[in-house]
Enzyme design. Structure first.
Site, PDB file in Angstrom:
ATOM      1  N   SER A 142       0.862  -1.188   0.000  1.00 42.64           N
ATOM      2  CA  SER A 142       0.000   0.000   0.000  1.00 42.64           C
ATOM      3  C   SER A 142       0.893   1.231   0.000  1.00 42.64           C
ATOM      4  CB  SER A 142      -0.885   0.000   1.246  1.00 42.64           C
ATOM      5  OG  SER A 142      -1.505   1.255   1.442  1.00 42.64           O
ATOM      6  N   TYR A 155      -2.835  -1.204   9.871  1.00 49.57           N
ATOM      7  CA  TYR A 155      -2.781  -1.386   8.429  1.00 49.57           C
ATOM      8  C   TYR A 155      -1.407  -0.979   7.886  1.00 49.57           C
ATOM      9  CZ  TYR A 155      -4.205  -1.074   3.511  1.00 49.57           C
ATOM     10  OH  TYR A 155      -4.297  -1.247   2.153  1.00 49.57           O
TER      11      TYR A 155
END
Length: 252
Positions: A142, A155
Site C-alpha cells: 500500500s 494497516y
C-alpha cells in the site's frame, strides 16, 4: 514476453476490488486463475467474469489467516491445475482507529489478514513454484508502506511488513528462479476505501487534488502491473515495491 498461457495463478481475495482487477489482467494474458476467498457468492460472480475472458478459472474457499486452511488451498490449487506458477497475495482488511483506541484483537485481525496470510501463502506455495522451475509472487502492499496515517496504525504496519517480507523472500528464492515483488496501490475505488471516504472527512477531494493524475484509481488500473510482474517480462525484476497510485506518493 507477456504471455501467460499454460500458467496457473492463485489470487487471494480475488473476488473483488484490486484482486479481481489483477485477476482479470492475468486471465486476459492467458492464465488459469484460481480465486481464493470466503464469500462464495462474490467468488461465483468473479469466476464467471474470468471465464467470459476465456480463462479456465475456478474458486476455492479459504481462511488465509489459518495455517491449515492455507496449506489445503495451495495444495488443492496446484493439484487441480497440475502446477502453480503465480501467487498474488491480495487478501486484506483494515480497522480505522488511532493507536490509543485500537484493541489488541483488532491489531491481530489486521496483521493476520494482511501480513501473516502472505507469509503462510508464500511458504505453502514455495515447493510448488520450485517444482515448476520457478515462478512469480506478487504481494500487495500500500502507499501506507511508504508513509503513515493517524487512523491506520495496524494497516500501515502490516503493509510496511509486506515490503520487508518481499525483500527477504526475493533474496532467498532468487536461486530458485522465483521473483518476488510488491505492488503499492494508492487510493483505489474499492469496498475497502468506500469506508474511508465515509469515515475520513474531505478525503475524496483531497485525493483528487493531490493526485497528479487527477482522479482515484480503479481496480483495472492494477491489471497491467500484475501481468508484467507475473510474466517473463519481469524475469530480472525482484525485491521491488512499485507504487501504482497516479503519482500520489510523489506529490508535494
Amino acid at each position: 514476453m507477456f504471455n501467460l498461457e499454460d500458467k496457473t495463478a492463485l489470487v487471494t481475495g480475488g473476488n473483488g476490488g484490486i484482486g479481481l482487477g489483477m485477476a482479470r489482467g492475468l486471465a486476459q494474458a492467458g492464465a488459469r486463475v484460481v480465486i481464493a476467498a470466503r464469500n462464495s457468492e462474490k467468488s461465483t460472480a468473479a469466476v464467471e467474469a474470468l471465464r467470459a475472458l476465456g480463462s479456465d478459472s475456478f474458486a476455492l474457499a479459504a481462511d488465509v489467516s489459518d495455517e491449515a486452511s492455507v496449506q489445503r488451498l495451495v495444495d488443492e490449487a496446484a493439484e487441480r491445475c497440475g502446477r502453480l506458477d503465480i501467487l498474488v497475495n491480495n487478501a486484506g482488511t483494515t480497522v480505522r482507529k488511532p493507536v490509543d483506541q485500537l484493541a489488541l484483537s483488532e491489531w491481530h485481525q489486521v496483521m493476520d489478514t494482511n501480513l501473516t496470510s502472505a507469509f503462510l501463502c508464500c511458504r505453502a506455495a514455495y515447493p510448488h513454484l520450485r517444482k515448476a522451475g520457478g515462478g512469480k509472487i506478487i504481494n500487495i502492499g500500500s502507499m501506507m508502506s511508504i508513509f503513515g496515517a493517524p487512523y491506520a496504525p495496524a494497516y500501515g504496519a502490516s503493509k510496511g511488513g509486506i515490503v520487508q517480507l518481499t525483500r527477504a523472500m526475493a533474496a532467498s528464492w532468487a536461486p530458485d528462479n522465483i521473483q518476488v515483488n510488491a505492488v503499492l496501490p494508492g487510493w483505489i475505488r474499492t469496498e475497502l476505501t468506500d469506508g474511508a471516504r465515509v469515515q475520513v472527512q474531505g478525503l475524496e477531494d483531497r485525493v483528487n487534488t493531490r493526485t497528479p493524475a487527477g482522479r482515484w484509481g480503479r481496480p483495472e488500473d492494477l491489471a497491467g502491473i500484475a501481468v508484467f510482474l507475473a510474466s517473463p517480462a519481469s524475469d530480472f525484476v525482484t525485491g521491488t515495491a512499485i507504487p501504482v497510485d497516479g503519482g500520489y506518493s510523489i506529490a508535494a
